[in-house]
Enzyme design. Structure first.
Site, short mmCIF file in Angstrom:
data_model
loop_
_atom_site.label_atom_id
_atom_site.label_comp_id
_atom_site.label_asym_id
_atom_site.label_seq_id
_atom_site.Cartn_x
_atom_site.Cartn_y
_atom_site.Cartn_z
CG ASN A 98 19.95 31.20 41.51
OD1 ASN A 98 20.82 30.78 42.27
ND2 ASN A 98 19.34 30.43 40.64
CG HIS A 138 58.73 60.05 20.12
ND1 HIS A 138 58.16 59.02 19.40
CD2 HIS A 138 58.22 61.20 19.60
CE1 HIS A 138 57.35 59.54 18.47
NE2 HIS A 138 57.37 60.86 18.59
CB SER A 177 68.80 47.78 48.60
OG SER A 177 69.67 46.68 48.45
CE LYS A 235 68.60 49.92 44.39
NZ LYS A 235 68.27 50.11 43.00
CG ASN A 286 64.79 50.34 45.94
OD1 ASN A 286 65.61 50.88 45.19
ND2 ASN A 286 65.06 49.24 46.62
CD GLU A 324 59.99 50.01 41.99
OE1 GLU A 324 60.82 49.57 41.21
OE2 GLU A 324 60.17 50.02 43.23
CE1 TYR A 356 24.48 32.10 40.52
CE2 TYR A 356 24.08 29.74 40.54
CZ TYR A 356 24.80 30.84 40.98
OH TYR A 356 25.83 30.67 41.87
CE LYS A 400 29.08 35.85 45.19
NZ LYS A 400 29.01 35.21 43.83
N1 ARG Z 1 27.21 31.24 46.45
C1 ARG Z 1 26.42 31.36 45.27
C2 ARG Z 1 27.07 32.37 44.32
O1 ARG Z 1 27.95 33.01 44.71
C3 ARG Z 1 25.05 31.83 45.61
C4 ARG Z 1 24.01 31.42 44.64
C5 ARG Z 1 23.90 29.93 44.64
N2 ARG Z 1 22.81 29.45 43.86
C6 ARG Z 1 22.68 28.18 43.50
N3 ARG Z 1 21.67 27.88 42.79
N4 ARG Z 1 23.57 27.28 43.81
O2 ARG Z 1 26.70 32.50 43.19
#
Ligand code: ARG
Length: 460
Positions: free
Chosen positions: A113, A159, A280, A286, A288, A293, A320, A328
């Site tokens: 954690n 505008h 295109s 064209k 583009n 975009e 946690y 992530k």
């Molecule tokens: N892979 C976990 C995360 O991204 C790491 C921490 C996991 N901790 C646990 N108590 N399961 O958060």
């Protein structure tokens, strides 16, 4: 390995369900954290030795092992395992494999954690620095363009209707200012981010005599999280980053929108380099503007990631929870998207062709100097509201005759107000209008040059 995961399998009676393993694993995406996880472990091991929890020999074995693992990963020779769930356990298991008993001691006084909370901060700290240098590169490109185009006249819009003549360089410098604030926001975010959670352990701290200050020093953290529960559980630093990233994307998206409009046949103010465009498959004519975009499109994705992490956090009890693993992918994707968009913009900008004559002609079409005529009348003694009314009538007349105000004769103009004299034509010219806005922040080329010089100084 026993019948369950080797690092926590002790109390379990059956192995994890095969699909649950895949469902719960983060190794597919948290591999990115490998260098930071190893950096974090090396600092932790050094501290453990210093406080007497590891012998010198054990510490050296651990550090050598971790460095070897990093080379294996970099050389794409590392054997990733879903059974080992995440980056932390993949690396630790390999270490134990490689160096035996000493490897089993690395996890003393820490938890995944606080480990993961530290890893993402290290990752993001480095990324923030890269993003900031990409912003600088884009700002340099804007400055180069601005320096070339100080005297280029562009219709300024409100505008999306022609409003007043502006310097093209002034327009570029507006984006420079936005990026300046963007960069400040990232620097500000970095200050809070640079706080070390390691030592929080699972949630409550640890019973070992750890030296958190020492680890922070080794990892370059300016501060240590004051509260272990907070340290392992909050992801506000990632949210702050995503909010700043969203603002950067919003600015790039507005810029993109203008480049798209300007490169259309209807505006025809610029031409984007061929190598930044596509054709295109059906319409041979064209070309583009794919790059702007896509940047505009990708903005939605970063906004989405911001909402995603805000939502991940909103109902989590301390401390946690596995929910946090979901931080992530949005974070990594935002970092990559942002870097790519900044890069492609900085590459593209110096290669844009500026069609000065078209910008100029277009500015002439929209009665862009009407305000200048009103200001002229005010200087001759009229109240602004009355002057506004008179110029409105002159514009209506010009529209009927299909003539710009500067194309009316002095007699025609005097029909609207006797106070109008020959010098009015200086005021009605685009250049006259441009140069007249000569105060700090105005579009007069004199001011724009000063703004550019200030910007160059500040960037250094
Ligand atoms: N892979 C976990 C995360 O991204 C790491 C921490 C996991 N901790 C646990 N108590 N399961 O958060």
């Amino acid at each position: 390995m026993n019948k369950t995961n080797q690092s926590w399998g002790g109390r379990f009676n059956e192995p994890t369900d095969e699909f649950v393993k895949i469902f719960g694993a983060s190794i597919f995406f948290d591999k990115v954290l490998a260098p930071y996880d190893i950096q974090c472990s090396i600092a932790h091991a050094s501290m453990l030795q210093e406080v007497g929890l590891l012998s010198k020999a054990e510490k050296s074995k651990i550090i050598d092992g971790l460095n070897t693992i990093l080379s294996e990963i970099n050389a794409d020779k590392f054997d990733w395992s879903i059974d080992l769930e995440d980056i932390h356990m993949n690396i630790e298991a390999r270490l134990v494999d490689m160096i035996g008993e000493a490897g089993k001691k690395l996890h003393t006084g820490r938890s995944r954690n606080d480990q993961v909370a530290t890893d993402i901060r290290l990752y993001l700290r480095e990324q923030l620095d890269t993003i900031n240098s990409e912003i600088k590169r884009l700002q340099m490109a804007l400055l180069d363009l601005a320096m070339q185009e100080v005297d280029t006249i562009l219709p300024g819009f409100t505008h999306l209707q022609v409003a007043q003549p502006i310097s093209f360089a002034h327009h570029m410098m507006a984006y420079f200012e936005m990026l300046d604030r963007d960069s400040e926001r990232l620097i500000d975010c970095r200050k809070r981010l640079n706080t070390m959670p390691l030592g929080s352990a699972a949630l409550a701290g640890t019973t070992y005599p750890i030296n958190r200050k020492r680890v922070a020093e080794l990892l370059g953290f300016e501060r240590i999280c004051n509260n272990s529960l907070d340290g392992v559980s909050d992801r506000d630093f990632a949210i702050e980053f995503l909010a700043s990233a969203s603002l950067i994307m919003m600015h790039l998206s507005r810029f993109s929108e203008e480049l798209i409009l300007w490169s259309s046949a209807q505006f025809d103010f610029i031409e984007l380099p061929d190598r930044f465009c596509t054709g295109s498959s059906i319409m041979p004519q064209k070309k583009n503007p794919d790059v702007p975009e896509l940047v505009r499109g990708k903005t939605g994705r970063v906004y989405g990631h911001l909402t995603s992490i805000l939502t991940i956090m909103k109902a989590q009890p301390l401390a946690y929870n596995k929910d946090n693993q979901e931080d992530k992918e949005p974070l990594f994707d935002s970092v990559n998207t942002l870097k790519a968009c900044l890069r492609v913009f900085a590459d593209m900008l110096p290669n844009i062709k500026i069609k000065r004559d078209n910008m100029h002609d277009s500015t002439k079409k929209g009665y862009a100097t009407a305000t200048d005529l009103a200001d002229y009348l005010v200087k001759k003694g009229l109240a602004f509201r009355d002057a506004h009314e008179i110029v409105g009538l002159a514009v209506a007349y010009g529209l009927k005759k299909q003539k710009d105000l500067s194309e009316l004769t002095l007699e025609e103009l005097q029909n609207f107000d006797q106070r109008i004299e020959k010098d009015v034509f200086d005021v009605l010219s685009l250049k006259g209008s441009l140069y007249a806005r000569n105060h700090l922040g105005g579009t007069s080329p004199n001011q724009v040059k000063q703004a550019i010089n200030r910007a160059i100084k500040n960037l250094e």
